[in-house]
Design a protein around this motif. Structure first.
Motif, PDB file in Angstrom:
ATOM      1  N   ARG A  93       0.855  -1.181   0.000  1.00 36.62           N
ATOM      2  CA  ARG A  93       0.000   0.000   0.000  1.00 36.62           C
ATOM      3  C   ARG A  93       0.896   1.236   0.000  1.00 36.62           C
ATOM      4  O   ARG A  93       1.769   1.371   0.861  1.00 36.62           O
ATOM      5  CB  ARG A  93      -0.894   0.019   1.242  1.00 36.62           C
ATOM      6  CG  ARG A  93      -1.800   1.256   1.307  1.00 36.62           C
ATOM      7  CD  ARG A  93      -2.520   1.332   2.634  1.00 36.62           C
ATOM      8  NE  ARG A  93      -3.278   2.563   2.753  1.00 36.62           N
ATOM      9  CZ  ARG A  93      -3.788   3.005   3.895  1.00 36.62           C
ATOM     10  NH1 ARG A  93      -3.615   2.303   5.016  1.00 36.62           N
ATOM     11  NH2 ARG A  93      -4.473   4.140   3.920  1.00 36.62           N
ATOM     12  N   ILE A  94       0.709   2.105  -0.995  1.00 32.86           N
ATOM     13  CA  ILE A  94       1.490   3.333  -1.089  1.00 32.86           C
ATOM     14  C   ILE A  94       0.975   4.345  -0.071  1.00 32.86           C
ATOM     15  O   ILE A  94      -0.218   4.649  -0.024  1.00 32.86           O
ATOM     16  CB  ILE A  94       1.420   3.937  -2.511  1.00 32.86           C
ATOM     17  CG1 ILE A  94       2.049   2.995  -3.521  1.00 32.86           C
ATOM     18  CG2 ILE A  94       2.098   5.299  -2.570  1.00 32.86           C
ATOM     19  CD1 ILE A  94       3.548   2.845  -3.382  1.00 32.86           C
ATOM     20  N   LEU A  95       1.878   4.883   0.751  1.00 32.76           N
ATOM     21  CA  LEU A  95       1.516   5.914   1.719  1.00 32.76           C
ATOM     22  C   LEU A  95       1.868   7.302   1.205  1.00 32.76           C
ATOM     23  O   LEU A  95       1.147   8.268   1.452  1.00 32.76           O
ATOM     24  CB  LEU A  95       2.218   5.645   3.052  1.00 32.76           C
ATOM     25  CG  LEU A  95       1.936   4.269   3.669  1.00 32.76           C
ATOM     26  CD1 LEU A  95       2.738   4.098   4.951  1.00 32.76           C
ATOM     27  CD2 LEU A  95       0.448   4.106   3.941  1.00 32.76           C
ATOM     28  N   ALA A  96       2.985   7.427   0.509  1.00 27.70           N
ATOM     29  CA  ALA A  96       3.402   8.714  -0.065  1.00 27.70           C
ATOM     30  C   ALA A  96       4.389   8.431  -1.187  1.00 27.70           C
ATOM     31  O   ALA A  96       5.170   7.472  -1.124  1.00 27.70           O
ATOM     32  CB  ALA A  96       4.044   9.610   1.001  1.00 27.70           C
ATOM     33  N   ALA A  97       4.335   9.279  -2.206  1.00 26.70           N
ATOM     34  CA  ALA A  97       5.249   9.128  -3.347  1.00 26.70           C
ATOM     35  C   ALA A  97       5.625  10.510  -3.851  1.00 26.70           C
ATOM     36  O   ALA A  97       4.775  11.393  -3.976  1.00 26.70           O
ATOM     37  CB  ALA A  97       4.595   8.315  -4.454  1.00 26.70           C
ATOM     38  N   GLN A  98       6.887  10.682  -4.140  1.00 23.32           N
ATOM     39  CA  GLN A  98       7.357  11.968  -4.647  1.00 23.32           C
ATOM     40  C   GLN A  98       8.386  11.718  -5.741  1.00 23.32           C
ATOM     41  O   GLN A  98       9.199  10.790  -5.660  1.00 23.32           O
ATOM     42  CB  GLN A  98       7.991  12.811  -3.537  1.00 23.32           C
ATOM     43  CG  GLN A  98       8.409  14.203  -4.009  1.00 23.32           C
ATOM     44  CD  GLN A  98       9.018  15.022  -2.882  1.00 23.32           C
ATOM     45  OE1 GLN A  98       9.582  14.458  -1.941  1.00 23.32           O
ATOM     46  NE2 GLN A  98       8.907  16.335  -2.967  1.00 23.32           N
ATOM     47  N   ALA A  99       8.340  12.574  -6.762  1.00 18.41           N
ATOM     48  CA  ALA A  99       9.289  12.480  -7.877  1.00 18.41           C
ATOM     49  C   ALA A  99       9.974  13.820  -8.075  1.00 18.41           C
ATOM     50  O   ALA A  99       9.357  14.879  -7.933  1.00 18.41           O
ATOM     51  CB  ALA A  99       8.566  12.080  -9.160  1.00 18.41           C
ATOM     52  N   VAL A 100      11.247  13.757  -8.388  1.00 14.92           N
ATOM     53  CA  VAL A 100      12.021  14.953  -8.749  1.00 14.92           C
ATOM     54  C   VAL A 100      12.430  14.790 -10.208  1.00 14.92           C
ATOM     55  O   VAL A 100      13.049  13.786 -10.582  1.00 14.92           O
ATOM     56  CB  VAL A 100      13.269  15.118  -7.857  1.00 14.92           C
ATOM     57  CG1 VAL A 100      14.099  16.307  -8.328  1.00 14.92           C
ATOM     58  CG2 VAL A 100      12.858  15.293  -6.401  1.00 14.92           C
ATOM     59  N   LEU A 101      12.057  15.771 -11.033  1.00 16.75           N
ATOM     60  CA  LEU A 101      12.355  15.720 -12.459  1.00 16.75           C
ATOM     61  C   LEU A 101      13.491  16.676 -12.810  1.00 16.75           C
ATOM     62  O   LEU A 101      13.641  17.732 -12.211  1.00 16.75           O
ATOM     63  CB  LEU A 101      11.117  16.100 -13.291  1.00 16.75           C
ATOM     64  CG  LEU A 101       9.878  15.217 -13.162  1.00 16.75           C
ATOM     65  CD1 LEU A 101       8.793  15.707 -14.111  1.00 16.75           C
ATOM     66  CD2 LEU A 101      10.218  13.763 -13.438  1.00 16.75           C
ATOM     67  N   ARG A 102      14.261  16.293 -13.804  1.00 14.56           N
ATOM     68  CA  ARG A 102      15.297  17.159 -14.359  1.00 14.56           C
ATOM     69  C   ARG A 102      15.532  16.755 -15.802  1.00 14.56           C
ATOM     70  O   ARG A 102      14.977  15.761 -16.284  1.00 14.56           O
ATOM     71  CB  ARG A 102      16.596  17.062 -13.553  1.00 14.56           C
ATOM     72  CG  ARG A 102      17.222  15.680 -13.556  1.00 14.56           C
ATOM     73  CD  ARG A 102      18.518  15.652 -12.751  1.00 14.56           C
ATOM     74  NE  ARG A 102      19.090  14.329 -12.672  1.00 14.56           N
ATOM     75  CZ  ARG A 102      19.870  13.775 -13.593  1.00 14.56           C
ATOM     76  NH1 ARG A 102      20.166  14.464 -14.704  1.00 14.56           N
ATOM     77  NH2 ARG A 102      20.363  12.562 -13.444  1.00 14.56           N
ATOM     78  N   LEU A 103      16.363  17.535 -16.485  1.00 15.57           N
ATOM     79  CA  LEU A 103      16.774  17.210 -17.851  1.00 15.57           C
ATOM     80  C   LEU A 103      18.265  16.925 -17.863  1.00 15.57           C
ATOM     81  O   LEU A 103      19.038  17.596 -17.162  1.00 15.57           O
ATOM     82  CB  LEU A 103      16.463  18.364 -18.809  1.00 15.57           C
ATOM     83  CG  LEU A 103      14.990  18.736 -19.010  1.00 15.57           C
ATOM     84  CD1 LEU A 103      14.872  19.934 -19.945  1.00 15.57           C
ATOM     85  CD2 LEU A 103      14.205  17.557 -19.572  1.00 15.57           C
ATOM     86  N   SER A 104      18.676  15.968 -18.649  1.00 15.46           N
ATOM     87  CA  SER A 104      20.096  15.678 -18.788  1.00 15.46           C
ATOM     88  C   SER A 104      20.776  16.833 -19.530  1.00 15.46           C
ATOM     89  O   SER A 104      20.110  17.609 -20.227  1.00 15.46           O
ATOM     90  CB  SER A 104      20.305  14.376 -19.553  1.00 15.46           C
ATOM     91  OG  SER A 104      19.894  14.541 -20.907  1.00 15.46           O
ATOM     92  N   PRO A 105      22.105  16.992 -19.381  1.00 14.22           N
ATOM     93  CA  PRO A 105      22.802  18.058 -20.118  1.00 14.22           C
ATOM     94  C   PRO A 105      22.565  17.978 -21.624  1.00 14.22           C
ATOM     95  O   PRO A 105      22.398  19.006 -22.277  1.00 14.22           O
ATOM     96  CB  PRO A 105      24.274  17.817 -19.762  1.00 14.22           C
ATOM     97  CG  PRO A 105      24.238  17.131 -18.433  1.00 14.22           C
ATOM     98  CD  PRO A 105      23.005  16.276 -18.467  1.00 14.22           C
ATOM     99  N   GLU A 106      22.539  16.764 -22.170  1.00 12.19           N
ATOM    100  CA  GLU A 106      22.295  16.615 -23.606  1.00 12.19           C
ATOM    101  C   GLU A 106      20.887  17.091 -23.976  1.00 12.19           C
ATOM    102  O   GLU A 106      20.691  17.760 -25.003  1.00 12.19           O
ATOM    103  CB  GLU A 106      22.471  15.157 -24.031  1.00 12.19           C
ATOM    104  CG  GLU A 106      23.884  14.608 -23.860  1.00 12.19           C
ATOM    105  CD  GLU A 106      24.194  14.228 -22.437  1.00 12.19           C
ATOM    106  OE1 GLU A 106      25.379  13.988 -22.141  1.00 12.19           O
ATOM    107  OE2 GLU A 106      23.264  14.185 -21.607  1.00 12.19           O
ATOM    108  N   SER A 107      19.902  16.759 -23.125  1.00 11.99           N
ATOM    109  CA  SER A 107      18.533  17.167 -23.403  1.00 11.99           C
ATOM    110  C   SER A 107      18.384  18.678 -23.286  1.00 11.99           C
ATOM    111  O   SER A 107      17.659  19.305 -24.079  1.00 11.99           O
ATOM    112  CB  SER A 107      17.563  16.472 -22.448  1.00 11.99           C
ATOM    113  OG  SER A 107      17.500  15.083 -22.712  1.00 11.99           O
ATOM    114  N   ARG A 108      19.051  19.291 -22.314  1.00 14.92           N
ATOM    115  CA  ARG A 108      18.976  20.750 -22.180  1.00 14.92           C
ATOM    116  C   ARG A 108      19.553  21.433 -23.408  1.00 14.92           C
ATOM    117  O   ARG A 108      18.989  22.410 -23.920  1.00 14.92           O
ATOM    118  CB  ARG A 108      19.716  21.209 -20.922  1.00 14.92           C
ATOM    119  CG  ARG A 108      18.990  20.889 -19.623  1.00 14.92           C
ATOM    120  CD  ARG A 108      19.534  21.729 -18.480  1.00 14.92           C
ATOM    121  NE  ARG A 108      20.949  21.479 -18.254  1.00 14.92           N
ATOM    122  CZ  ARG A 108      21.436  20.569 -17.420  1.00 14.92           C
ATOM    123  NH1 ARG A 108      20.582  19.796 -16.752  1.00 14.92           N
ATOM    124  NH2 ARG A 108      22.728  20.403 -17.258  1.00 14.92           N
TER     125      ARG A 108
END
Length: 218
Positions: A93-108
């Motif tokens: 059972r999931i109680l909490a979930a968090q994601a941190v997003l970023r872009l790779s240097p190549e993608s930027r």
């Protein structure tokens, strides 16, 4: 509070970042998850892997709706989605979930280049609509960029250019386009030549030129 029959809460993070496709082709998000969950009484091997895989699959649909350039909004939307009630799972059972997003240097770097390309195309379209479709503005644009009196030779050249552009747009381009359409309207080569000859004779009549014959056309 934890009931005696409940298992302790676990915290799972990703040992390696995961890629999430964005709405911008070829430029994915890089995601790192932090998950708080509780196992059920059912035992299952590799439960951490299952939790990460399920959360990543849920995140995929949300991330795909956001452009890579709008990363903060994409992250907010993703975390709002992950915080919503999860479907019941017999293993956890999931109680909490968090994601941190970023872009790779190549993608930027790719995003910066793509943004510049998009802006260049937009500017070219603007110039075509508001400048080059109105040839007189070509001269005004030159005067604005280089204030002061232009040399007579350059002024004359710009005037000729403006007249040429205007003449091609209003006269020769429509004429050649109609010529081509006339030829495509007939499958027989002889009829194509006669149709084009009729068009040429109509143009020649405007200038007082004697009509062309079939032998001259050949």
């Amino acid at each position: 509070m934890r009931w005696p029959w409940q298992r302790a809460v676990r915290t799972t993070t990703c040992p390696l970042p995961r890629l999430l496709a964005s709405a911008t082709p070829g430029i994915p998000f890089v995601a790192v998850y932090t998950l708080h969950w509780r196992p059920t009484l059912r035992r299952r091997p590799n439960l951490d892997d299952l939790v990460r895989a399920d959360i990543h699959q849920k995140a995929t649909a949300t991330a795909a709706r956001w452009d890579a350039a709008d990363l903060p909004a994409a992250q907010d939307a993703l975390n709002a989605s992950l915080s919503s009630p999860h479907e019941a799972n017999r293993h956890y059972r999931i109680l909490a979930a968090q994601a941190v997003l970023r872009l790779s240097p190549e993608s930027r770097e790719r995003l910066v280049q793509r943004t510049a390309d998009t802006e260049r195309v937009r500017r070219l379209q603007f110039l075509k609509t508001h400048l080059y479709d109105h040839p007189g503005l070509v001269v005004l644009d030159r005067l604005e960029r280089h204030p002061g009196r232009l040399p007579d030779e350059e002024t004359a050249a710009l005037q000729r250019l403006a007249r040429t552009i205007k003449g091609c747009d209003q006269w020769w381009y429509p004429l050649l386009e109609q010529w081509e359409q006339l030829g495509d309207g007939f499958s027989d080569t002889d009829k194509q030549q006669r149709a084009m000859l009729a068009l040429l004779n109509s143009v020649a009549a405007l200038n007082g030129t004697p009509p062309m014959t079939q032998s001259h056309a050949n």
